[in-house]
Design an enzyme around this catalytic site. Structure first.
Site, short mmCIF file in Angstrom:
data_model
loop_
_atom_site.label_atom_id
_atom_site.label_comp_id
_atom_site.label_asym_id
_atom_site.label_seq_id
_atom_site.Cartn_x
_atom_site.Cartn_y
_atom_site.Cartn_z
N GLY A 61 0.74 -1.22 -0.03
CA GLY A 61 0.04 -0.18 0.09
C GLY A 61 0.89 1.12 0.05
O GLY A 61 1.85 1.17 0.86
N GLN B 41 -5.26 -9.60 -1.86
CA GLN B 41 -5.21 -8.57 -1.04
C GLN B 41 -6.55 -8.15 -0.52
O GLN B 41 -6.86 -7.80 0.36
CB GLN B 41 -4.70 -7.19 -1.36
CG GLN B 41 -2.85 -7.48 -1.51
CD GLN B 41 -2.62 -7.68 -3.11
OE1 GLN B 41 -3.48 -8.42 -3.98
NE2 GLN B 41 -1.72 -6.87 -3.52
N ASP C 70 -1.46 4.16 -6.65
CA ASP C 70 -0.04 3.95 -6.28
C ASP C 70 0.75 5.10 -6.86
O ASP C 70 1.85 5.45 -6.10
CB ASP C 70 0.51 2.63 -6.46
CG ASP C 70 0.07 1.47 -5.66
OD1 ASP C 70 1.04 1.28 -4.82
OD2 ASP C 70 -0.82 0.89 -5.77
N LYS D 294 -3.65 -1.35 -8.28
CA LYS D 294 -3.44 -2.67 -8.50
C LYS D 294 -4.05 -3.22 -9.85
O LYS D 294 -5.01 -2.92 -10.28
CB LYS D 294 -4.12 -3.55 -7.25
CG LYS D 294 -4.09 -4.83 -7.34
CD LYS D 294 -2.60 -5.18 -7.04
CE LYS D 294 -1.56 -4.76 -6.03
NZ LYS D 294 -0.45 -5.14 -6.24
#
Length: 345
Positions: free
Chosen positions: A48, A197, A238, A249
């Site tokens: 993360g 995740q 990100d 992701k």
């Protein structure tokens, strides 16, 4: 609210929830050196973007502690190497580079101080980054809650909660805030292959909080969106380019295409530290490709035949035209993204 301490620094060590082990077991990973921190980031003990940034900052503190007994010149030389090493741990999450640069700038501003004083300032700065991230996430939650309707059904991807940050979360932080404020919400969480995740981490956080939710395979999302069973999609980031293109992701881009096709609002949720003001578009974002075992194995059990080649990018880039808005601690950025991101800067 259940407090989840993803990152804790005490007694000259960094303690991280080992996210590789959840939800089967709750284990703490101890970092005593900056090389331990590199390993923790690289191997996704911690993941993360905001959490990686805060962890890297403490990696710099551990490096300073390691080199504290050297001469000033030697200390500064060793720190330069350590910062460069930490910076290479993962290539896509801009918060990593942002935190390392922030710590490096502090060293440069204080080169005339003693080695011990530089160490103390680095520790204070890392503590500040951690504290700021939690405060930022809570503010993001308050702002994001404004677009969540009563009885909204929300779809989310990957993990964007307390585990992905210093605490509270980004996209999952908005969901938390909506739930705390009494809205009768429901959440669909993508399992998020290949590292799961969503299935392992988001589902765990939702259960901890008692938020009504269902876990789904990634490929179920299209059916739910088509059948008008999703009111809102919230995902993290990100790295965000100047024009609003967003790396997140793998699987996020696919969701954005579906959202656009079926007119479902699609929001990126991230702190302004995730915006990379140095790049114009998503074409400039380096996409990390990870080990094939993440796809061919689950919990070290092979699920694919020997000899099969694998393509395993960790992220994809969602073009700005698929994004309804970017929820930050400074407000919601709307199109035209480039103009409004420059204003924000």
């Amino acid at each position: 609210m259940k407090e989840i301490k993803t990152i804790e620094f005490k007694e000259d060590a960094l303690y991280l929830i080992d996210q590789r082990k959840l939800p089967i077991s709750y284990e703490i990973f101890e970092c005593r050196t900056y090389k331990d921190v590199y390993y923790a980031i690289k191997e996704m003990v911690v993941r993360g973007a905001p959490a990686i940034g805060a962890t890297a900052a403490y990696g710099v503190v551990l490096a300073a502690k390691e080199f504290i007994d050297g001469e000033k010149k030697e200390f500064l030389s060793n720190m330069k190497k350590a910062l460069s090493f930490l910076n290479e741990s993962r290539p896509t999450a801009v918060n990593l580079m942002w935190a390392i640069e922030r710590m490096n700038n502090l060293i440069e501003r204080n080169r005339d101080l003693s080695v011990e004083d530089i160490y103390m300032k680095l520790k204070e700065e890392a503590d500040r980054i951690l504290k700021e991230d939690i405060e930022t996430n809570k503010r993001i939650g308050e702002i994001g809650n404004q677009i969540v309707g009563q009885k909204a059904t929300i779809l989310t991807h990957c993990n964007t909660g307390a585990l992905a940050t210093a605490g509270f979360g980004t996209a999952l932080g908005v969901i938390r805030e909506a739930f705390y404020s009494g809205k009768d919400i429901f959440v669909y969480a993508d399992e998020t292959r290949p590292r799961l995740q969503g299935g392992r981490l988001t589902a765990w956080e939702l259960v901890q909080e008692g938020i009504p939710a269902k876990l789904i395979a990634d490929s179920v999302a299209a059916t739910l969106i088509r059948d008008k069973k999703v009111d809102l999609i919230l995902v993290g980031a990100d790295r965000i380019a100047l024009n609003g293109d967003t790396a997140n992701k793998i699987g996020t881009f696919m969701l954005s295409v579906l959202a656009k096709e079926y007119n479902v609002p699609f929001y990126i949720v991230a702190p302004t530290s995730t915006i990379d003001f140095s790049i114009e578009t998503g074409d400039e974002i380096v996409i990390e490709e990870r080990d094939s075992k993440e796809v061919t194995h689950i919990e070290n059990i092979r699920i694919a035949p020997e000899g099969i080649d694998v393509y395993n990018p960790a992220f994809d880039v969602t073009p700005n035209e698929n994004i309804t808005g970017i929820i930050t601690e400074k407000g919601i950025i709307k199109p035209p993204f480039r103009d409004n991101i420059i204003k924000l800067k």
